[in-house]
Design an enzyme around this catalytic site. Structure first.
Site, PDB file in Angstrom:
ATOM      1  N   PRO A  76       0.796  -1.229   0.000  1.00  7.30           N
ATOM      2  CA  PRO A  76       0.000   0.000   0.000  1.00  7.30           C
ATOM      3  C   PRO A  76       0.833   1.286   0.000  1.00  7.30           C
ATOM      4  O   PRO A  76       1.830   1.406   0.725  1.00  7.30           O
ATOM      5  CB  PRO A  76      -0.825  -0.124   1.282  1.00  7.30           C
ATOM      6  CG  PRO A  76      -0.988  -1.597   1.463  1.00  7.30           C
ATOM      7  CD  PRO A  76       0.320  -2.187   1.017  1.00  7.30           C
ATOM      8  N   CYS A  77       0.368   2.251  -0.802  1.00  6.18           N
ATOM      9  CA  CYS A  77       1.075   3.519  -0.975  1.00  6.18           C
ATOM     10  C   CYS A  77       0.708   4.618   0.027  1.00  6.18           C
ATOM     11  O   CYS A  77       1.548   5.487   0.312  1.00  6.18           O
ATOM     12  CB  CYS A  77       0.821   4.066  -2.387  1.00  6.18           C
ATOM     13  SG  CYS A  77       1.341   2.956  -3.713  1.00  6.18           S
ATOM     14  N   PRO A  78      -0.537   4.675   0.544  1.00  8.33           N
ATOM     15  CA  PRO A  78      -0.931   5.811   1.387  1.00  8.33           C
ATOM     16  C   PRO A  78       0.013   6.142   2.533  1.00  8.33           C
ATOM     17  O   PRO A  78       0.155   7.331   2.871  1.00  8.33           O
ATOM     18  CB  PRO A  78      -2.320   5.392   1.897  1.00  8.33           C
ATOM     19  CG  PRO A  78      -2.868   4.529   0.809  1.00  8.33           C
ATOM     20  CD  PRO A  78      -1.680   3.750   0.311  1.00  8.33           C
ATOM     21  N   PRO A  79       0.686   5.165   3.180  1.00  6.54           N
ATOM     22  CA  PRO A  79       1.574   5.549   4.284  1.00  6.54           C
ATOM     23  C   PRO A  79       2.709   6.482   3.877  1.00  6.54           C
ATOM     24  O   PRO A  79       3.282   7.163   4.729  1.00  6.54           O
ATOM     25  CB  PRO A  79       2.122   4.193   4.764  1.00  6.54           C
ATOM     26  CG  PRO A  79       1.067   3.209   4.392  1.00  6.54           C
ATOM     27  CD  PRO A  79       0.552   3.701   3.069  1.00  6.54           C
ATOM     28  N   PHE A  80       3.045   6.508   2.576  1.00 10.08           N
ATOM     29  CA  PHE A  80       4.199   7.286   2.119  1.00 10.08           C
ATOM     30  C   PHE A  80       3.834   8.381   1.116  1.00 10.08           C
ATOM     31  O   PHE A  80       4.683   9.174   0.726  1.00 10.08           O
ATOM     32  CB  PHE A  80       5.232   6.353   1.482  1.00 10.08           C
ATOM     33  CG  PHE A  80       5.555   5.162   2.323  1.00 10.08           C
ATOM     34  CD1 PHE A  80       6.327   5.285   3.467  1.00 10.08           C
ATOM     35  CD2 PHE A  80       5.055   3.908   2.000  1.00 10.08           C
ATOM     36  CE1 PHE A  80       6.619   4.191   4.262  1.00 10.08           C
ATOM     37  CE2 PHE A  80       5.339   2.796   2.786  1.00 10.08           C
ATOM     38  CZ  PHE A  80       6.122   2.934   3.921  1.00 10.08           C
TER      39      PHE A  80
END
Length: 416
Positions: A76-80
């Site tokens: 998943p991309c949202p954390p970064f």
């Protein structure tokens, strides 16, 4: 060409899978949490597809795939993402550190993980350092590289931050893929699709769409629909002659207005083309329009995955000329993290300042504050000054009591 075995986690709609297949890999397993994307994988990929949370041993057991040639994934991309809050390890969706930890279980010959360019930011230097150091502990040589899809025949920028790790005997044969020819414009890429219904003004539109598209934004189940992203992205598409407020069901008809009067919208087929899928791939997307767009827009472009996959394959087959590789864990992303991690005890502010080759305590303290977002940083005040010690990593690496499990149970239907 002998196929190499791969397991892919967070596989989405199969952009990375398709590229890896073209590079000579075959999937033993693909794992995806979204049922509709998993159905897309089943329709096109072949092999086993597991549906559910990738970190749930009830969905699959990493130990069953020990010795696989490649562990790959687009966690998943949202954390970064710079479009979000960049919570990193504090974001319950973060699976990057967990994926790295599976290397200890599966012992693959190679690891390939991709994410957004936000992971390359200074905010995550300590996080990246931990990843490199952990892989070095496990006996792998790892490297990061920011790759742009436009350099691999895709008509959008789409920068992706890619991690590749290999065992030393294979790493000496690995080289990052080189830029593949001239960049392709949106107009050139979509001329045939935009003129499918005989639109009289297609040549003028192609001239208007004479540039590389911005990154497609697929959105999530919680945010984003079948449009081309936030306001800034829509403006960039408008400059290329595209109405980004929605997705069309078909190309403009023969008598559709000139693009200076009304901009055309992209169809799903056009979006897939811009993401790197080709007509001859015969890749069919499951689900309704919004779901299909989300799957396509969130994918890793197949041509980029193919280029990196081929580079990994060359390394695993020991083809070409070997070259020097840095010592394990020699790449320094965060000297403050390295100084604290290497000490194992409290370290003085003066010593940390020396590690940075700077003379300002304030500069070190700023770095410590950033580090504290992903790690416990303990302090001890002494007569000679404040000392610091690196504590536990806050992220999810597989802990049975981690708060991520409750988050997944509560919001599983909204995660994609």
């Amino acid at each position: 060409m002998t196929s190499l075995r791969t397991v892919e986690i967070c596989a989405g709609a199969g952009g990375q899978a398709l590229g890896l297949h073209k590079a000579g890999f075959r999937h033993d397993l693909a794992v995806e949490i979204d049922p509709t994307a998993a159905e897309t994988l089943r329709q096109n990929l072949g092999g086993e597809v597991a549906v559910g949370d990738v970190a749930d041993i009830g969905v699959w057991r990493p130990a069953d795939y020990e010795g696989v040639d490649l562990l790959a994934g687009g966690v998943p991309c949202p954390p970064f993402s710079i479009a979000g809050k960049q919570l990193g390890s504090s974001d319950e969706r973060d699976l990057f550190a967990w994926a790295v930890e599976q290397v200890a279980v599966m012992r693959p010959r190679a690891l390939m993980l991709e994410n957004v360019r936000g992971l390359a930011a200074a905010r995550f230097s300590g996080y990246r350092q931990r990843v490199l150091d952990r892989l070095a502990q496990l006996g792998y040589v790892a490297d990061w590289r920011l790759l742009h899809a436009a350099d691999f025949g895709v008509a959008q920028l789409r920068p992706r931050f890619v991690l590749v790790a290999l065992r030393p005997e294979d790493a000496v044969y690995f080289r990052w893929p080189e830029v593949a020819g001239e960049r392709v414009t949106v107009g050139e890429e979509l001329r045939d699709l935009m003129s499918a219904n005989g639109w009289a003004h297609v040549d003028d539109w192609v001239a208007l769409a004479d540039g590389i598209g911005p990154t497609l934004v697929g959105g999530s189940k919680k945010h984003g629909g079948a449009d081309l992203g936030p306001t800034r992205a829509k403006r960039a598409w408008e400059a290329l002659g595209v109405d980004g407020k929605g997705i069309a069901d078909s190309a403009p008809d023969k008598n559709a207005p000139h693009p200076t009067e009304r901009l055309p919208r992209l169809t799903l087929a056009m979006v897939a083309r811009l993401q790197g899928w080709r007509d001859y791939d015969g890749w069919d997307f499951a689900g309704r329009k919004t779901s299909q767009y989300r799957q396509i827009g969130n994918a890793f472009p197949p041509p980029v995955a193919e280029a990196v996959g081929r580079a990994i394959r060359v390394a695993l087959e020991h083809a070409g000329m070997p070259h020097e590789v840095p010592e394990l864990s020699a790449d320094i992303h965060d000297p403050v993290y390295r100084a604290l991690a290497g000490a194992g005890d409290f370290v003085s502010i003066d010593r940390l300042t020396g590690a940075l080759n700077e003379f300002s305590h304030a500069s070190v303290e700023r770095r410590l504050a950033i580090l504290a977002q992903d790690f416990v940083v303990e302090q001890r005040v002494t007569p000679s000054g404040t000392m610091y010690r690196l504590g536990e990593f806050k992220g999810f690496t597989g802990q049975a009591d981690h708060e991520r499990h409750g988050y997944i149970q509560q919001f599983k239907s909204r995660i994609s």
